[in-house]
Design an enzyme around this catalytic site. Structure first.
Site, PDB file in Angstrom:
ATOM      1  N   LYS A  23       0.981  -1.112   0.022  1.00  0.00           N
ATOM      2  CA  LYS A  23       0.007  -0.095   0.066  1.00  0.00           C
ATOM      3  C   LYS A  23       0.897   1.246  -0.040  1.00  0.00           C
ATOM      4  O   LYS A  23       0.715   2.344  -0.693  1.00  0.00           O
ATOM      5  CB  LYS A  23      -0.744   0.059   1.224  1.00  0.00           C
ATOM      6  CG  LYS A  23      -1.376   1.612   1.713  1.00  0.00           C
ATOM      7  CD  LYS A  23      -2.421   1.548   2.817  1.00  0.00           C
ATOM      8  CE  LYS A  23      -1.654   1.589   4.069  1.00  0.00           C
ATOM      9  NZ  LYS A  23      -1.410   3.056   4.239  1.00  0.00           N
ATOM     10  N   ASN A  24       1.943   1.245   0.651  1.00  0.00           N
ATOM     11  CA  ASN A  24       2.464   2.487   1.085  1.00  0.00           C
ATOM     12  C   ASN A  24       3.824   2.789  -0.196  1.00  0.00           C
ATOM     13  O   ASN A  24       4.241   3.653  -0.373  1.00  0.00           O
ATOM     14  CB  ASN A  24       3.266   2.484   2.433  1.00  0.00           C
ATOM     15  CG  ASN A  24       2.265   2.473   3.494  1.00  0.00           C
ATOM     16  OD1 ASN A  24       1.215   3.093   3.374  1.00  0.00           O
ATOM     17  ND2 ASN A  24       2.771   2.372   4.826  1.00  0.00           N
ATOM     18  N   CYS A 120      -4.594  12.815  11.887  1.00  0.00           N
ATOM     19  CA  CYS A 120      -5.447  11.532  12.136  1.00  0.00           C
ATOM     20  C   CYS A 120      -5.006  11.095  13.559  1.00  0.00           C
ATOM     21  O   CYS A 120      -4.525  11.659  14.150  1.00  0.00           O
ATOM     22  CB  CYS A 120      -4.874  10.555  11.195  1.00  0.00           C
ATOM     23  SG  CYS A 120      -3.308   9.960  11.556  1.00  0.00           S
ATOM     24  N   ARG A 125       0.267  14.933  11.825  1.00  0.00           N
ATOM     25  CA  ARG A 125       0.735  14.600  10.666  1.00  0.00           C
ATOM     26  C   ARG A 125       1.087  15.948   9.860  1.00  0.00           C
ATOM     27  O   ARG A 125       0.556  16.190   8.806  1.00  0.00           O
ATOM     28  CB  ARG A 125      -0.313  13.770  10.066  1.00  0.00           C
ATOM     29  CG  ARG A 125      -0.810  12.538  10.739  1.00  0.00           C
ATOM     30  CD  ARG A 125       0.302  11.385  11.030  1.00  0.00           C
ATOM     31  NE  ARG A 125       0.834  10.887   9.693  1.00  0.00           N
ATOM     32  CZ  ARG A 125       0.149   9.868   9.040  1.00  0.00           C
ATOM     33  NH1 ARG A 125      -0.882   9.276   9.569  1.00  0.00           N
ATOM     34  NH2 ARG A 125       0.736   9.361   8.057  1.00  0.00           N
ATOM     35  N   ASP A 309       4.888   0.981  11.631  1.00  0.00           N
ATOM     36  CA  ASP A 309       3.945   0.517  10.896  1.00  0.00           C
ATOM     37  C   ASP A 309       3.787  -0.979  11.746  1.00  0.00           C
ATOM     38  O   ASP A 309       2.794  -1.577  11.192  1.00  0.00           O
ATOM     39  CB  ASP A 309       3.944   0.564   9.862  1.00  0.00           C
ATOM     40  CG  ASP A 309       3.487   1.814   8.956  1.00  0.00           C
ATOM     41  OD1 ASP A 309       3.868   2.133   8.077  1.00  0.00           O
ATOM     42  OD2 ASP A 309       3.348   2.930   9.792  1.00  0.00           O
ATOM     43  N   ARG A 401      -8.259  -0.476   4.678  1.00  0.00           N
ATOM     44  CA  ARG A 401      -7.551   0.502   3.974  1.00  0.00           C
ATOM     45  C   ARG A 401      -6.173  -0.297   3.582  1.00  0.00           C
ATOM     46  O   ARG A 401      -5.395   0.096   2.403  1.00  0.00           O
ATOM     47  CB  ARG A 401      -7.019   1.700   4.818  1.00  0.00           C
ATOM     48  CG  ARG A 401      -8.247   2.552   4.872  1.00  0.00           C
ATOM     49  CD  ARG A 401      -8.113   3.720   5.803  1.00  0.00           C
ATOM     50  NE  ARG A 401      -7.032   4.614   5.181  1.00  0.00           N
ATOM     51  CZ  ARG A 401      -6.520   5.569   5.510  1.00  0.00           C
ATOM     52  NH1 ARG A 401      -6.875   6.400   6.718  1.00  0.00           N
ATOM     53  NH2 ARG A 401      -5.663   6.221   4.718  1.00  0.00           N
TER      54      ARG A 401
END
Ligand code: EPZ
Length: 423
Positions: A23-24, A120, A125, A309, A401
């Protein structure tokens, strides 16, 4: 609203699991598809995730053709026509990672407008490094009505030192610099594998990026870029999540095609605990006996340090290992919320600013829990595998997500887990 329901307590994960594209990596790669003025770009091994659909909408909103063939996990992008300057608020507001379209639009059009991403649950952020870097390249930046507006007749190569090795800022500035006049040097740049993957695509497009994966990136500007074909790198965080799942259930799991190099800090910590992690032809095999594992201290850091993460998932492993483990989260300021939920399952822990003391080895009980962010969701589901009785995890929009068929993959490995719609 869906819920994931787990009957836990004697799960031992066995078998093999396949991992999706990262995803990243794919989100900045999709932003890079804005840059080519001729030819199409084809991205392969694209994961089917809600964030990918959102980024596809952001790019489409610039008058760019984006086709996602889910059966082939392939996205084809044709950005050869005139593109718009303004990213669509309705999609940008859904996903703060959209900010990485700012650099490519600005480099291509000389003007860009993107809504200011909010914070978030895991932190405020900020994007100050993104904006300072673009200003160093000659852009004038101002905020109007919640949007960031950036203008530069032609970006100029610059020498920019990043106060923090921000992943997003490194990606935004690297992409902007590909079309700048002259050479840009980014010092103290992010070194994550996703940065290397983006540099690889940009160079296939005709850019001249060197030093990716080190703390100094050099980008020699070129006149224009053309389309290219690229395989998205495997998701090291999904791979790491399944390594932890195997370790905490005294399992024996082969994570297929996992890249050892991308998870060295995680693997070294698993080994320090006493988990058997070894490289095989087909991937990385993880075996463990939880009763023999030892507590550890972990500190999250920018790559090549222990990835933030993986922090939430690793605290779930610490929860089942007898003794006092310590997790220090140095990257984000509010990324321990999953521990509050795990408390409902019987986990004893103390949080003091960036440090969580985890008293592992308690008997955990299944409970109804809510997930607050993507990695917290994964951590709560993993904890449900080992907690006695039934665990229900809600707010699955976070999970969707970043994980494709997460509960199906766990069920395939032997977990008693299902997903039900609440209505
Ligand atoms: C990327 O976010 C990832 N997201 C995050 O993954 C990941 O946690 C993070 O990198 C760190 O590895 C994507 O790639 C889509 P940062 P990003 O800019 O780029 C500070 C997940 O779970 N900072 O490296 O936003 C910031 O406050 C997600 O998959 C500034 O101060 O991360 C934070 O403390 C969560 N100024 C730290 O840097 C800036 O201009 C890390 O942020 C930018 C960042």
């Amino acid at each position: 609203m869906d819920k994931i329901i787990i009957e836990g307590g004697n799960t031992r994960l066995q078998g093999e699991v396949t991992i999706e594209g990262a995803k990243n990596a794919v989100l900045p790669l999709l932003a890079a598809t804005i840059l080519p003025v001729e030819g199409k770009t084809v991205l392969k091994n694209v994961p089917i995730l809600s964030d990918v659909f959102t980024m596809n909408h952001v790019v489409r909103g610039l008058n760019i053709a984006v086709d996602f063939d889910e059966a082939l996990n392939q996205v084809t992008v044709d950005a050869t026509g005139a593109i718009l300057d303004t990213a669509p608020y309705e999609y940008v507001s859904q996903m703060r990672a959209s900010i990485v379209v700012l650099g490519p639009i600005l480099a291509r059009n000389g003007h860009a407008k993107v809504s200011m991403p909010g914070g978030c649950t895991i932190g405020s952020r900020p994007i100050d490094l993104h904006l300072k870097g673009l200003e160093a390249m000659g852009a004038s930046i101002h905020q109007e009505g919640g949007d960031i507006s950036a203008t530069a007749e032609k970006l100029k190569g610059a020498h920019f030192y990043m106060d923090f090795p921000s992943v997003g800022a490194t990606q935004n500035l690297m992409m902007a610099a590909t079309l700048a006049e002259g050479t840009t040097v980014l010092e103290n740049a992010a070194r994550e594998p996703e940065i290397v993957d983006l540099a690889n695509l940009l160079n296939k497009m005709g850019a001249r990026v060197s030093g990716a994966g080190t703390e100094t990136l050099t980008i020699r500007g070129v006149a224009e870029l053309h389309g290219a074909e690229h395989n998205v790198v495997q998701d090291r965080i999904e791979a790491g999540t399944f390594m932890v799942a195997a370790a905490m259930t005294s399992g024996n799991v082969l994570i297929k095609d996992a890249v050892w190099e991308h998870n060295r800090p995680l693997i070294s910590k698993l080994r320090e605990m006493g988990v058997d992690v070894r490289e095989e032809e087909a991937g990385i095999r993880v075996k463990s006996d939880v009763s023999k594992l030892k507590p550890v201290t972990v500190k999250t850091l920018p790559h090549p340090g222990f990835p933030t993460d993986m922090q939430a998932q690793f605290t779930a492993l610490m929860a089942v290992v007898k003794g006092e483990s310590t997790m220090i989260e140095t990257v984000f300021e509010n990324r321990f919320q999953h521990l509050e939920e795990m408390r409902r399952m019987g986990l004893h822990s103390e949080i003091l600013r960036d440090t969580a003391m985890i008293h592992g080895g308690q008997r955990l009980q299944g409970a109804q829990v809510m997930s607050t962010d993507l990695r917290a969701s994964a951590a709560l589901i993993l904890t449900g595998l080992v907690a006695q009785g039934q665990t229900k995890v809600g707010q699955l929009s976070h999970l969707d997500r970043g994980y494709y068929q997460f509960h199906e993959k766990l069920a395939q490995l032997g977990a008693d887990i299902r997903r039900e719609s609440e209505d």
